[in-house]
Design a protein around this motif. Structure first.
Motif, mmCIF file in Angstrom:
data_model
loop_
_atom_site.group_PDB
_atom_site.id
_atom_site.type_symbol
_atom_site.label_atom_id
_atom_site.label_comp_id
_atom_site.label_asym_id
_atom_site.label_seq_id
_atom_site.Cartn_x
_atom_site.Cartn_y
_atom_site.Cartn_z
ATOM 1 N N LEU A 1 0.812 -1.431 0.101
ATOM 2 C CA LEU A 1 0.001 0.025 -0.057
ATOM 3 C C LEU A 1 0.936 1.832 -0.025
ATOM 4 O O LEU A 1 0.611 2.458 -0.209
ATOM 5 N N ILE A 2 1.869 1.188 0.777
ATOM 6 C CA ILE A 2 2.788 2.362 0.445
ATOM 7 C C ILE A 2 3.726 2.772 -0.271
ATOM 8 O O ILE A 2 3.361 4.259 -1.135
ATOM 9 N N PHE A 3 4.047 1.740 -1.129
ATOM 10 C CA PHE A 3 4.046 1.810 -2.868
ATOM 11 C C PHE A 3 3.217 2.031 -3.470
ATOM 12 O O PHE A 3 4.053 2.868 -4.277
ATOM 13 N N ALA A 4 2.324 1.826 -3.488
ATOM 14 C CA ALA A 4 1.111 2.189 -4.291
ATOM 15 C C ALA A 4 0.662 3.739 -4.592
ATOM 16 O O ALA A 4 0.346 4.615 -5.199
ATOM 17 N N SER A 5 0.859 4.216 -2.748
ATOM 18 C CA SER A 5 0.449 5.476 -2.613
ATOM 19 C C SER A 5 1.460 6.191 -2.884
ATOM 20 O O SER A 5 1.482 7.001 -3.616
ATOM 21 N N THR A 6 3.047 5.969 -2.702
ATOM 22 C CA THR A 6 4.060 6.862 -3.584
ATOM 23 C C THR A 6 4.034 6.792 -4.948
ATOM 24 O O THR A 6 4.319 8.065 -5.597
ATOM 25 N N LEU A 7 3.423 6.033 -5.853
ATOM 26 C CA LEU A 7 3.447 6.167 -6.987
ATOM 27 C C LEU A 7 2.197 6.898 -8.007
ATOM 28 O O LEU A 7 2.264 7.663 -8.659
ATOM 29 N N CYS A 8 1.037 6.922 -6.748
ATOM 30 C CA CYS A 8 0.030 7.593 -6.828
ATOM 31 C C CYS A 8 0.850 9.181 -6.718
ATOM 32 O O CYS A 8 -0.419 10.049 -7.414
ATOM 33 N N LEU A 9 1.387 9.359 -5.649
ATOM 34 C CA LEU A 9 2.128 10.724 -6.171
ATOM 35 C C LEU A 9 2.620 11.362 -7.513
ATOM 36 O O LEU A 9 2.502 12.625 -7.384
ATOM 37 N N GLY A 10 3.205 10.349 -7.913
ATOM 38 C CA GLY A 10 3.281 10.504 -9.448
ATOM 39 C C GLY A 10 2.669 11.041 -10.848
ATOM 40 O O GLY A 10 1.687 11.451 -10.273
ATOM 41 N N THR A 11 3.399 10.915 -11.682
ATOM 42 C CA THR A 11 2.353 11.323 -13.061
ATOM 43 C C THR A 11 1.618 9.808 -13.368
ATOM 44 O O THR A 11 1.662 9.141 -12.820
ATOM 45 N N PRO A 12 0.019 10.637 -14.029
ATOM 46 C CA PRO A 12 -0.390 9.082 -14.640
ATOM 47 C C PRO A 12 0.589 7.921 -14.672
ATOM 48 O O PRO A 12 0.087 6.931 -14.603
ATOM 49 N N GLN A 13 1.336 8.262 -15.531
ATOM 50 C CA GLN A 13 1.619 6.970 -16.063
ATOM 51 C C GLN A 13 3.785 7.117 -16.044
ATOM 52 O O GLN A 13 4.261 8.271 -16.684
ATOM 53 N N LYS A 14 4.651 6.034 -15.640
ATOM 54 C CA LYS A 14 5.751 6.226 -15.619
ATOM 55 C C LYS A 14 6.328 5.473 -16.908
ATOM 56 O O LYS A 14 6.033 3.891 -16.321
ATOM 57 N N THR A 15 7.412 5.888 -17.159
ATOM 58 C CA THR A 15 7.831 5.123 -18.224
ATOM 59 C C THR A 15 9.680 4.568 -18.109
ATOM 60 O O THR A 15 10.022 5.752 -18.182
ATOM 61 N N LEU A 16 9.832 3.935 -17.947
ATOM 62 C CA LEU A 16 11.635 3.345 -17.619
ATOM 63 C C LEU A 16 11.708 2.658 -18.748
ATOM 64 O O LEU A 16 11.582 1.654 -18.947
ATOM 65 N N GLY A 17 12.561 3.370 -19.664
ATOM 66 C CA GLY A 17 12.844 2.293 -20.959
ATOM 67 C C GLY A 17 11.745 1.872 -21.416
ATOM 68 O O GLY A 17 10.702 2.894 -21.903
ATOM 69 N N GLN A 18 11.637 0.790 -21.685
ATOM 70 C CA GLN A 18 10.486 0.109 -22.283
ATOM 71 C C GLN A 18 9.479 -0.062 -21.090
ATOM 72 O O GLN A 18 8.343 -1.168 -21.420
ATOM 73 N N ILE A 19 9.439 0.058 -20.081
ATOM 74 C CA ILE A 19 8.778 -0.569 -18.641
ATOM 75 C C ILE A 19 7.521 0.658 -18.618
ATOM 76 O O ILE A 19 8.292 2.010 -17.793
ATOM 77 N N GLN A 20 6.328 0.302 -18.485
ATOM 78 C CA GLN A 20 5.140 0.965 -17.913
ATOM 79 C C GLN A 20 4.701 1.067 -16.497
ATOM 80 O O GLN A 20 4.503 -0.137 -16.655
ATOM 81 N N ILE A 21 4.158 1.625 -15.887
ATOM 82 C CA ILE A 21 4.179 1.687 -14.368
ATOM 83 C C ILE A 21 2.518 2.722 -13.922
ATOM 84 O O ILE A 21 2.980 3.583 -14.623
ATOM 85 N N GLY A 22 1.827 1.690 -14.039
ATOM 86 C CA GLY A 22 0.514 2.707 -13.609
ATOM 87 C C GLY A 22 -0.166 2.028 -12.729
ATOM 88 O O GLY A 22 0.144 1.381 -11.781
ATOM 89 N N GLY A 23 -1.619 2.540 -12.360
ATOM 90 C CA GLY A 23 -2.298 1.669 -11.262
ATOM 91 C C GLY A 23 -3.542 2.337 -10.590
ATOM 92 O O GLY A 23 -3.934 3.304 -11.882
ATOM 93 N N LEU A 24 -4.788 1.723 -10.533
ATOM 94 C CA LEU A 24 -5.261 1.930 -9.723
ATOM 95 C C LEU A 24 -5.707 1.937 -8.762
ATOM 96 O O LEU A 24 -5.558 0.595 -7.306
ATOM 97 N N ALA A 25 -6.948 2.466 -7.669
ATOM 98 C CA ALA A 25 -7.241 2.491 -6.781
ATOM 99 C C ALA A 25 -8.735 2.459 -6.181
ATOM 100 O O ALA A 25 -8.887 4.022 -6.515
ATOM 101 N N ASP A 26 -9.019 2.489 -5.757
ATOM 102 C CA ASP A 26 -10.460 1.887 -5.103
ATOM 103 C C ASP A 26 -10.769 2.697 -4.013
ATOM 104 O O ASP A 26 -9.547 1.771 -2.634
ATOM 105 N N PHE A 27 -11.594 3.368 -3.550
ATOM 106 C CA PHE A 27 -11.855 3.698 -2.053
ATOM 107 C C PHE A 27 -13.106 4.354 -1.354
ATOM 108 O O PHE A 27 -13.913 4.959 -2.502
ATOM 109 N N GLU A 28 -13.976 3.389 -0.856
ATOM 110 C CA GLU A 28 -15.269 3.060 -0.660
ATOM 111 C C GLU A 28 -15.616 3.530 0.653
ATOM 112 O O GLU A 28 -15.078 3.222 1.318
#
Length: 397
Positions: A9-36
């Motif tokens: 969850l910490i890792f996901a939250s850290t990514l959430c503070l960044g841009t909608p999608q990060k590209t590292l070379g040919q690797i694309q990292i993004g995510g989706l979190a639901d809060f209810e």
């Protein structure tokens, strides 16, 4: 909370503070979190209405990380690391709900071959499993409402299913299946693509380890299950979809000793579905029908009982309107019925259910959607009190 869940969850939250999608070379990292935020009636549970418990709940039902990489112009990898509340009142361990290798003959080709774990290609919700794709908060009854049939035990004895919630009548640690496995992943080989410049035909055909209602981590049988979906687009405003699934769904397990010596490959699920979608300007109208049959033994922990066949059908209609006067705003209404057939020589093997979901959604930002939903449920069996009010914040990052 276990340390690996906290790290995730910490890792996901850290990514959430960044841009909608990060590209590292040919690797694309993004995510989706639901809060209810949910307020459920007294019979609310993950098994009944996708709600952790009755009363007030504030939680994150899904956290997903998307990791994709292009190996070459013809080869690429897709993966989704997921943590969820599936059939649980606490966050389950992270796991890969998608992990596959893909091959496309050439850059201009509409044909793709996939091997590994992928989204089950069945029904309209094969393209709407994510909260960012689903205009509603809840999944339909086909994915969310448990039935008295288990991949470990077969059918629950009829004497129970008429008066009790199926999960309460099963031995501890087991739950009934839904028509389509709620997590919506399967494993195997798949071919997908489109036909024509205007893509008037779309197809996804897969040979998998289990049919749509079940899932296996490894091959249980010599013959694979088949799951497929074909979509015909006769006009820009209309789609006709047909889905099919067939295969052995039971798994050998020591919980049911009298089944250990039997060949379980004859116990199968056959599922058929058809759907029709109309889209015009601000309006979308969707009709969907599904019919499933199972063949399985009748569960009894003390003796071996003969096999039986049971069926259930599902119908749903959805109406969604995007407000032209309010950018990003929409409203939706879904009505659905799940109707029981007979179980061999017995009467109904489960109870009929119907649900209505009313939703208002608004895109607060390109990657942030807020939904307000009220789910109204009714049944002719145990008389569950399982209406639920929900607020969902869906965040893509």
């Amino acid at each position: 909370m276990k340390i690996h869940k906290l790290f995730f969850l910490i890792f996901a939250s850290t990514l959430c503070l960044g841009t909608p999608q990060k590209t590292l070379g040919q690797i694309q990292i993004g995510g989706l979190a639901d809060f209810e935020l949910r307020m459920g009636e007294e019979d609310s549970s993950p098994y009944v209405n996708e709600t952790p418990t009755d009363g007030l709940s504030l939680y994150t039902p899904y956290v997903r990380l998307f990791i994709n990489s292009g190996i070459s112009e013809k080869w690429f990898v897709n993966s989704v690391l997921q943590a969820d509340y599936y059939n649980s009142k606490s966050l389950n361990n992270p796991f890969f709900s998608v992990l596959n290798l893909n091959y496309t003959p050439d850059a201009e080709s509409n044909l793709t071959f996939t091997a590994g774990r992928f989204v089950t290609p069945y029904g309209t919700y094969s393209k709407r499993i994510l909260s960012s794709q689903n205009p509603f908060v809840h999944l339909p009854l086909t994915h969310a409402s448990g039935l008295p049939v288990s991949k470990r035990l077969g059918f629950l004895s009829y004497e129970y299913s008429d008066s009790q919630i199926p999960r309460e009548a099963y031995p501890e640690g087991d739950t009934g299946l839904t028509m389509v496995y709620q997590r919506m992943y399967t494993q195997g080989l798949k071919v997908s693509g489109t036909v024509g410049e205007d893509q008037w035909l779309n197809y996804n055909i897969a040979a998998t380890l289990a049919p749509a209602s079940s899932h296996f981590e490894y091959a249980e049988y010599d013959t694979p299950a088949i799951i497929g979906r074909v979509i015909l687009r006769p006009a820009v405003w209309a789609e006709l979809g047909v889905s099919y699934s067939s295969g052995a769904f039971m798994k050998e397990d020591s919980a049911y000793d009298s089944l250990q010596a039997n060949d379980l490959s004859s116990y199968d699920q056959n599922l058929f579905g058809a759907d029709l979608t109309f889209s015009y300007r601000y309006y979308t109208l969707i009709f969907e029908y599904n019919h499933s049959t199972w063949e399985a033994p009748l569960y009894n922990e003390n003796e071996s009982l003969p096999s039986a066949e049971a069926s259930v059908s599902h119908f749903s209609s959805e109406f969604i309107v995007d407000f032209p006067f309010l950018v990003g705003g929409y409203a939706g209404l879904r009505y659905e019925q799940l109707n029981s057939g007979n179980i061999s020589t017995y009467q109904q093997w489960t109870y009929d259910r119907e649900r209505i979901e009313i939703v208002y959604g608004h895109k607060l930002d390109r990657n942030v959607t807020l939904k307000t939903s009220y789910l109204i449920s009714n049944d002719d069996g145990p008389g569950l009190k399982d209406n639920v009010f929900a607020l969902q914040l869906s965040v893509l990052f």
